[in-house]
Design a protein around this motif. Structure first.
Motif, PDB file in Angstrom:
ATOM      1  N   LEU A  18      -8.835   3.620  -1.896  1.00  0.00           N
ATOM      2  CA  LEU A  18      -8.766   2.158  -1.866  1.00  0.00           C
ATOM      3  C   LEU A  18      -7.328   1.689  -1.662  1.00  0.00           C
ATOM      4  O   LEU A  18      -7.085   0.702  -0.940  1.00  0.00           O
ATOM      5  N   ASP A  78     -18.961  -1.762  -6.903  1.00  0.00           N
ATOM      6  CA  ASP A  78     -17.633  -2.379  -6.840  1.00  0.00           C
ATOM      7  C   ASP A  78     -16.735  -1.659  -5.836  1.00  0.00           C
ATOM      8  O   ASP A  78     -15.950  -2.290  -5.122  1.00  0.00           O
ATOM      9  N   LEU A  82     -15.206  -3.636  -2.625  1.00  0.00           N
ATOM     10  CA  LEU A  82     -13.770  -3.716  -2.367  1.00  0.00           C
ATOM     11  C   LEU A  82     -13.421  -3.035  -1.048  1.00  0.00           C
ATOM     12  O   LEU A  82     -12.620  -3.554  -0.266  1.00  0.00           O
ATOM     13  N   LEU A  86     -11.597  -4.993   2.080  1.00  0.00           N
ATOM     14  CA  LEU A  86     -10.336  -4.518   2.651  1.00  0.00           C
ATOM     15  C   LEU A  86     -10.493  -4.206   4.135  1.00  0.00           C
ATOM     16  O   LEU A  86      -9.585  -4.456   4.936  1.00  0.00           O
ATOM     17  N   VAL A 130      -4.753  -3.753  -5.864  1.00  0.00           N
ATOM     18  CA  VAL A 130      -5.543  -2.514  -5.781  1.00  0.00           C
ATOM     19  C   VAL A 130      -4.856  -1.405  -6.571  1.00  0.00           C
ATOM     20  O   VAL A 130      -5.524  -0.612  -7.251  1.00  0.00           O
ATOM     21  N   ALA A 196     -10.697  -9.978  -0.982  1.00  0.00           N
ATOM     22  CA  ALA A 196     -10.432  -8.648  -1.524  1.00  0.00           C
ATOM     23  C   ALA A 196      -9.793  -8.748  -2.906  1.00  0.00           C
ATOM     24  O   ALA A 196     -10.126  -7.984  -3.825  1.00  0.00           O
ATOM     25  N   VAL A 199     -12.404  -9.536  -5.586  1.00  0.00           N
ATOM     26  CA  VAL A 199     -13.182  -8.353  -5.963  1.00  0.00           C
ATOM     27  C   VAL A 199     -12.385  -7.476  -6.919  1.00  0.00           C
ATOM     28  O   VAL A 199     -12.903  -7.022  -7.952  1.00  0.00           O
ATOM     29  N   ALA A 200     -11.099  -7.240  -6.596  1.00  0.00           N
ATOM     30  CA  ALA A 200     -10.259  -6.409  -7.464  1.00  0.00           C
ATOM     31  C   ALA A 200     -10.115  -7.031  -8.843  1.00  0.00           C
ATOM     32  O   ALA A 200     -10.180  -6.348  -9.877  1.00  0.00           O
TER      33      ALA A 200
END
Length: 208
Positions: A18, A78, A82, A86, A130, A196, A199-200
């Motif tokens: 990631l 998840d 993510l 991205l 991230v 993004a 989500v993180a």
């Protein structure tokens, strides 16, 4: 007695992948900023193609690891969410670069650099977010989330200013179209960064 994590691993490869995906997204945003800073010549698109290839490769590795791995450090859904968010960032950036190269002769007097700089900043924040996933600490992640939201709000404000110019009646139809088209692509790229980041941030909210 060995734990399951000892036997099967801790799934840290997902954090690494990631992070690589986030860096590839930032690389594409950086390449765009650099391209627009030297807009006096025909842009080279190799950097954008490379970032997309890197992103595609990482995405494929994430998908394969999800199939092969018994242990994941966070929920599989998840990781997928993510990774998908991205993946969309360099795709949007490359869209701008490709169209910019085609329409360059009509864009000589339009300065996209400030928005591209903002996009690069947003992508850099995403990389930091991230990387924070390894630690699952809410405080630092909230600060980064607030910073990313501030960049998004500033981008929205600049878009409103742009629409005032578009509807002022001072521009010819081609200029109006190009301004709207290209700035909306940039705004969408910043939105992709924000998505993004959300989500993180939500991953840390669930796991901290």
């Amino acid at each position: 007695m060995f734990s399951l994590q000892t036997i099967f691993g801790q799934g840290n490869q997902f954090y690494t992948l990631l992070e690589e995906s986030a860096v590839a997204a930032h690389d594409s945003a950086h390449a765009l900023h650099e391209m627009l800073r030297v807009a006096d010549r025909q842009p080279a698109l190799d950097a954008f193609k490379l970032a997309r290839l890197q992103q595609r490769d990482v995405s494929a590795k994430i998908s394969q690891e999800l199939v092969d791995s018994f242990i994941t450090p966070i929920e599989r859904e998840d990781i997928e969410a993510l990774g998908s968010a991205l993946y969309k960032i360099p795709k949007q950036v490359e869209k701008f670069a490709d169209r910019y190269a085609l329409a360059l002769q009509h864009l000589e007097h339009i300065d996209f650099t400030p928005r591209a700089a903002m996009l690069e900043q947003a992508a850099e924040v995403v990389v930091d977010m991230v990387r924070q996933l390894r630690h699952m600490k809410l405080g630092p992640m909230k600060q980064l989330n607030d910073k990313l939201r501030s960049l998004e709000n500033e981008a929205d404000r600049l878009m409103l200013e742009l629409y005032r110019d578009i509807y002022s009646g001072k521009l010819d139809p081609l200029q109006m179209f190009l301004l709207k088209e290209f700035f909306e692509i940039l705004e969408k790229a910043i939105d992709r960064c924000r998505e993004a980041g959300v989500v993180a941030y939500e991953i840390v909210l669930k796991n901290s």
